[in-house]
Write a protein that holds these residues in place. Structure first.
Motif, mmCIF file in Angstrom:
data_model
loop_
_atom_site.group_PDB
_atom_site.id
_atom_site.type_symbol
_atom_site.label_atom_id
_atom_site.label_comp_id
_atom_site.label_asym_id
_atom_site.label_seq_id
_atom_site.Cartn_x
_atom_site.Cartn_y
_atom_site.Cartn_z
ATOM 1 N N LEU A 109 22.646 72.504 89.017
ATOM 2 C CA LEU A 109 23.613 73.074 89.959
ATOM 3 C C LEU A 109 25.021 73.067 89.364
ATOM 4 O O LEU A 109 25.787 74.015 89.561
ATOM 5 N N GLU A 110 25.360 72.019 88.627
ATOM 6 C CA GLU A 110 26.676 71.972 87.973
ATOM 7 C C GLU A 110 26.837 73.138 87.005
ATOM 8 O O GLU A 110 27.897 73.762 86.934
ATOM 9 N N LYS A 111 25.777 73.425 86.259
ATOM 10 C CA LYS A 111 25.824 74.554 85.318
ATOM 11 C C LYS A 111 25.975 75.878 86.076
ATOM 12 O O LYS A 111 26.741 76.757 85.661
ATOM 13 N N VAL A 112 25.251 76.011 87.153
ATOM 14 C CA VAL A 112 25.299 77.250 87.947
ATOM 15 C C VAL A 112 26.674 77.423 88.585
ATOM 16 O O VAL A 112 27.219 78.534 88.626
ATOM 17 N N GLU A 113 27.237 76.335 89.083
ATOM 18 C CA GLU A 113 28.557 76.414 89.723
ATOM 19 C C GLU A 113 29.663 76.742 88.730
ATOM 20 O O GLU A 113 30.745 77.181 89.123
ATOM 21 N N ALA A 114 29.396 76.518 87.436
ATOM 22 C CA ALA A 114 30.397 76.810 86.403
ATOM 23 C C ALA A 114 30.422 78.297 86.026
ATOM 24 O O ALA A 114 31.302 78.729 85.270
ATOM 25 N N ILE A 115 29.472 79.074 86.544
ATOM 26 C CA ILE A 115 29.434 80.514 86.240
ATOM 27 C C ILE A 115 30.652 81.186 86.871
ATOM 28 O O ILE A 115 30.925 81.011 88.061
ATOM 29 N N ALA A 116 31.381 81.951 86.080
ATOM 30 C CA ALA A 116 32.618 82.591 86.556
ATOM 31 C C ALA A 116 32.293 83.723 87.521
ATOM 32 O O ALA A 116 31.637 84.703 87.142
ATOM 33 N N GLU A 117 32.761 83.604 88.753
ATOM 34 C CA GLU A 117 32.467 84.627 89.764
ATOM 35 C C GLU A 117 33.237 85.925 89.513
ATOM 36 O O GLU A 117 32.927 86.952 90.109
ATOM 37 N N ARG A 118 34.234 85.870 88.641
ATOM 38 C CA ARG A 118 34.984 87.099 88.311
ATOM 39 C C ARG A 118 34.214 87.976 87.323
ATOM 40 O O ARG A 118 34.561 89.148 87.126
ATOM 41 N N ASP A 119 33.192 87.433 86.678
ATOM 42 C CA ASP A 119 32.400 88.218 85.724
ATOM 43 C C ASP A 119 31.576 89.275 86.461
ATOM 44 O O ASP A 119 31.255 89.112 87.642
ATOM 45 N N ILE A 129 15.618 65.067 91.260
ATOM 46 C CA ILE A 129 16.834 65.505 91.956
ATOM 47 C C ILE A 129 18.019 65.494 90.993
ATOM 48 O O ILE A 129 18.867 66.389 91.020
ATOM 49 N N ALA A 130 18.073 64.469 90.127
ATOM 50 C CA ALA A 130 19.156 64.396 89.136
ATOM 51 C C ALA A 130 19.117 65.597 88.194
ATOM 52 O O ALA A 130 20.168 66.126 87.804
ATOM 53 N N ILE A 131 17.923 66.059 87.841
ATOM 54 C CA ILE A 131 17.787 67.251 86.995
ATOM 55 C C ILE A 131 18.345 68.469 87.717
ATOM 56 O O ILE A 131 19.078 69.282 87.139
ATOM 57 N N ASP A 132 18.013 68.599 89.011
ATOM 58 C CA ASP A 132 18.501 69.741 89.784
ATOM 59 C C ASP A 132 20.014 69.676 89.998
ATOM 60 O O ASP A 132 20.681 70.713 90.050
ATOM 61 N N LYS A 133 20.551 68.467 90.145
ATOM 62 C CA LYS A 133 22.012 68.331 90.301
ATOM 63 C C LYS A 133 22.727 68.787 89.034
ATOM 64 O O LYS A 133 23.767 69.453 89.094
ATOM 65 N N THR A 166 14.578 62.054 104.895
ATOM 66 C CA THR A 166 15.961 62.147 104.406
ATOM 67 C C THR A 166 16.019 62.622 102.960
ATOM 68 O O THR A 166 16.897 63.409 102.597
ATOM 69 N N MET A 167 15.077 62.161 102.142
ATOM 70 C CA MET A 167 15.064 62.572 100.739
ATOM 71 C C MET A 167 14.647 64.037 100.619
ATOM 72 O O MET A 167 15.208 64.789 99.815
ATOM 73 N N ARG A 168 13.680 64.450 101.432
ATOM 74 C CA ARG A 168 13.271 65.860 101.418
ATOM 75 C C ARG A 168 14.442 66.751 101.842
ATOM 76 O O ARG A 168 14.659 67.831 101.282
ATOM 77 N N ALA A 169 15.217 66.267 102.826
ATOM 78 C CA ALA A 169 16.359 67.043 103.306
ATOM 79 C C ALA A 169 17.435 67.147 102.231
ATOM 80 O O ALA A 169 18.019 68.221 102.016
ATOM 81 N N GLU A 170 17.685 66.053 101.530
ATOM 82 C CA GLU A 170 18.684 66.052 100.452
ATOM 83 C C GLU A 170 18.284 67.032 99.353
ATOM 84 O O GLU A 170 19.098 67.839 98.885
ATOM 85 N N TRP A 171 17.031 66.971 98.965
ATOM 86 C CA TRP A 171 16.535 67.833 97.897
ATOM 87 C C TRP A 171 16.526 69.292 98.344
ATOM 88 O O TRP A 171 16.907 70.196 97.606
ATOM 89 N N GLY A 172 16.114 69.497 99.595
ATOM 90 C CA GLY A 172 16.091 70.858 100.128
ATOM 91 C C GLY A 172 17.472 71.481 100.175
ATOM 92 O O GLY A 172 17.643 72.674 99.872
ATOM 93 N N ALA A 173 18.482 70.683 100.522
ATOM 94 C CA ALA A 173 19.855 71.187 100.576
ATOM 95 C C ALA A 173 20.342 71.574 99.182
ATOM 96 O O ALA A 173 21.044 72.583 99.003
ATOM 97 N N LEU A 174 19.965 70.791 98.195
ATOM 98 C CA LEU A 174 20.337 71.073 96.810
ATOM 99 C C LEU A 174 19.696 72.383 96.332
ATOM 100 O O LEU A 174 20.355 73.240 95.731
ATOM 101 N N GLU A 175 18.422 72.551 96.636
ATOM 102 C CA GLU A 175 17.716 73.781 96.254
ATOM 103 C C GLU A 175 18.277 74.989 96.996
ATOM 104 O O GLU A 175 18.335 76.089 96.448
ATOM 105 N N GLN A 176 18.699 74.765 98.242
ATOM 106 C CA GLN A 176 19.294 75.857 99.010
ATOM 107 C C GLN A 176 20.598 76.323 98.382
ATOM 108 O O GLN A 176 20.900 77.519 98.352
ATOM 109 N N GLU A 177 21.381 75.381 97.858
ATOM 110 C CA GLU A 177 22.631 75.747 97.177
ATOM 111 C C GLU A 177 22.342 76.621 95.960
ATOM 112 O O GLU A 177 23.070 77.586 95.686
ATOM 113 N N LEU A 178 21.295 76.281 95.222
ATOM 114 C CA LEU A 178 20.912 77.086 94.056
ATOM 115 C C LEU A 178 20.482 78.484 94.483
ATOM 116 O O LEU A 178 20.857 79.484 93.852
#
Length: 220
Positions: free
Chosen positions: A74-84, A67-71, A126-138
């Motif tokens: 996600l930080e890298k993905v969220e840093a992508i400029a949406e104006r590009d 999960i820490a790897i996916d987090k 609960t852990m599956r839900a946390e991980w699933g939510a993270l993957e859904q964001e990606l």
């Protein structure tokens, strides 16, 4: 007014950080599956019982590290400029995923192991839900990029499911190939090649023209 953090919560988070750091260090070996909770507790400098306040099994500990790897991803993905432009955003998304190709062998083996459906089923709900939510964001971020490409007539219109399937299948296959062959580390040009391969399969005629005009999509 600045809110004070609960000292007990800080101590809990500090212990969890120590546990994960100890596990990550001990797992940095091909025999990572043989590491015991006792060894992790000793390495973290805390009692075995304290470890079990954070995780109830090694599977949960494996999942926490994955999960820490996916987090981090996600930080890298969220840093992508949406104006590009959307094709540049898509290439940046692919490049972010390609950074996982450089994970050390034990860590990549762990990530691969934790991706199995049989493993996921053993985790608490609960852990599956946390991980699933993270993957859904990606997935959601990828889908927004793809939809933008469709709206600008750079990507062929398809159902959301098909748009996602092609990209995700290519990324998953490329990562597993890199992990098994060691072909990912220090090879940023492969991110560019992967981006061009994926985008070419999605692009309209107009999109392919835009692709040809871009010397390097994923070099950054």
């Amino acid at each position: 007014m600045e809110q004070r953090q609960n000292p007990a919560r800080l101590n809990f988070e500090a212990r969890e950080t120590a546990i994960l750091a100890a596990a990550r260090t001990l797992f940095a070996d091909e025999t990572w599956e043989l590491v015991t909770i006792d060894q992790i507790a000793v390495k973290a400098g805390i009692g075995k019982g304290t470890v079990y306040k954070h995780v109830t099994s090694k599977d949960e500990l494996y999942a926490r590290l994955a999960i820490a790897i996916d987090k981090d991803l996600l930080e890298k993905v969220e840093a992508i400029a949406e104006r590009d432009p959307p094709l540049v955003q898509l290439a940046a998304y692919i490049a972010a995923f390609w950074t996982l190709a450089a994970l050390p062998a034990p860590e990549s083996h762990l990530a691969d192991y934790c991706g199995r459906a049989s493993f996921r089923r053993r985790l608490p709900v609960t852990m599956r839900a946390e991980w699933g939510a993270l993957e859904q964001e990606l997935r959601d971020r990828l889908l927004r990029i793809l939809r933008q490409g469709v709206s600008e007539e750079l990507i062929e219109p398809k159902s959301d499911d098909l748009l996602l399937f092609g990209v995700q299948a290519a990324l998953a296959g490329a990562l597993r190939l890199a992990w098994r062959s060691g072909a990912g580390a220090g090879r940023p040009e492969r991110a560019d090649e992967l981006a061009r391969f994926i985008i070419s399969g999605l692009a309209t005629k107009q999109g392919r023209k835009a692709l040809k005009k871009t010397p390097s999509l994923a070099a950054d």
